[in-house]
Design an enzyme around this catalytic site. Structure first.
Site, PDB file in Angstrom:
ATOM      1  N   LYS A 236      -5.980  -1.644   0.380  1.00 33.17           N
ATOM      2  CA  LYS A 236      -5.823  -1.003   1.905  1.00 33.17           C
ATOM      3  C   LYS A 236      -5.165   0.370   1.959  1.00 33.17           C
ATOM      4  O   LYS A 236      -4.907   1.112   2.776  1.00 33.17           O
ATOM      5  CB  LYS A 236      -5.182  -2.033   2.667  1.00 33.17           C
ATOM      6  CG  LYS A 236      -5.795  -3.495   2.939  1.00 33.17           C
ATOM      7  CD  LYS A 236      -6.128  -3.593   4.372  1.00 33.17           C
ATOM      8  CE  LYS A 236      -7.209  -4.825   4.562  1.00 33.17           C
ATOM      9  NZ  LYS A 236      -6.819  -5.849   3.643  1.00 33.17           N
ATOM     10  N   SER A 237      -4.661   0.467   0.530  1.00 34.36           N
ATOM     11  CA  SER A 237      -3.555   1.716   0.602  1.00 34.36           C
ATOM     12  C   SER A 237      -4.294   3.247  -0.022  1.00 34.36           C
ATOM     13  O   SER A 237      -4.996   3.109  -0.840  1.00 34.36           O
ATOM     14  CB  SER A 237      -2.540   1.206  -0.273  1.00 34.36           C
ATOM     15  OG  SER A 237      -1.811   2.468  -0.763  1.00 34.36           O
TER      16      SER A 237
END
Ligand code: GLU
Length: 315
Positions: A236-237
């Site tokens: 998600k980064s």
């Protein structure tokens, strides 16, 4: 409270089940390598399944890139990989069974309508106006699921109170992960699920579904998640760097250390084959770190290492 999961007696069969939402990164390599090591250490099989049931989230070409990366890391499945996009009839049959048994129901509630109850569905609110409803599993009050995670220990969740009636088929026509994963793990005879701790919370839902469908419950083991310095899951980064399939040894060594294993025996391995052979000799399940996450390590490994003490060759 419902009883703990049944223990499968079939020979060990594990799997790695990536969603093709991007290239393989350090977190997915950890799950792939961890599940492969545990399967091989148990003398079992290891399969790969591409979880491509969510076209809006899919990145074109990512599935093939993930499979190519897994081969570059020497993590080759024992059977041809399956793709969920080719298995819709299995999910439809499972939903039909749940509907016939009165366990699944159509639901037109929108997210905003459910927001007033923290997003938890206990009964339909809002007008049944949507042309295509979602389908949910009815989760009766008191549906508390307990199971023993192979690494995290006992886990208990009140699914009715904490999750509510959950979606099996989305209003946009996409199958929900929870249904597809349960159907496929059973259909493929998976006995042992090893994956990241971000899915620990999903496991009680999956166990409820297995029970509703009369399917066996596999053993579960949730590995720590690799987080970026801001504490976000790597996938998600924006800082998630793909692992480099052209230079597999450093990423494999890093994953090995993140799995709590002794780096020394692998230092001399000069090829993927040699490193994996050493890894199998030295893998110690008792060293797996029983925690939910850690920050991405910055360790680097040099190029010159003594040979693996246990006879790994540099093929
Ligand atoms: N496809 C899921 C993911 O990539 C993992 C599913 C699983 O291992 O159960 O997050």
């Amino acid at each position: 409270m419902t009883s703990p999961a049944t223990t499968p007696s079939a020979p060990y069969r594990g799997r790695f089940a990536p969603s093709p939402t991007g290239p393989l990164h350090a977190g997915s390599l950890l799950a792939a390598f961890g599940s492969w090591l545990l399967a091989r250490a148990a003398g079992g099989e290891w399969l790969v399944r591409i979880e491509d049931i969510d076209p809006p989230r899919e990145v074109p070409g990512a599935a093939d890139a993930q499979l190519a990366a897994l081969s570059a890391f020497g993590l080759v499945a024992d059977r041809p990989p399956v793709r969920q996009s080719e298995r819709h009839p299995l999910y439809r049959a499972a939903l039909d069974r749940l509907v016939e048994a009165g366990l699944a129901f159509p639901c037109a509630c929108s997210r905003s309508e459910l927001a007033a109850q923290s997003g938890i569905h206990r009964r339909c609110v809002g007008p049944a106006s949507r042309r295509t409803p979602a389908w949910r599993l009815r989760v009766p009050d008191g549906s508390v699921v307990a199971f023993e995670d192979g690494l995290q220990g006992p886990v208990v969740q009140d699914v009715a109170a904490e999750v509510g009636d959950f979606v099996l088929l989305r209003a946009d026509g996409c199958w929900a992960y929870q249904l597809a994963v349960v159907v496929d793990d059973a259909d493929q005879g998976i006995t042992d699920i090893v994956r990241g701790a971000d899915l620990l919370d999903s496991t009680p839902r999956q166990i409820l579904l297995q029970r509703a469908l009369g399917l066996p419950t596999p053993r579960y083991l949730h590995l720590p998640l690799v987080l970026d310095p801001e504490g976000r899951k790597l996938s998600k980064s924006s800082a998630a760097q793909p692992v480099d399939p052209a230079d597999p040894l450093p990423a494999l060594r890093r994953a090995w250390e993140q799995l709590g294993q002794d780096p020394a025996p692998l230092e001399g391995a000069g090829s993927v084959d040699a490193l994996l052979r050493c890894a199998l000799v030295h893998f110690d399940r008792a060293r797996l770190p029983a925690r939910l996450h850690f920050h991405r390590a910055t360790t680097t490994t040099g190029a010159d290492h003594p040979e693996c003490a246990s006879g790994g060759t540099t093929s």
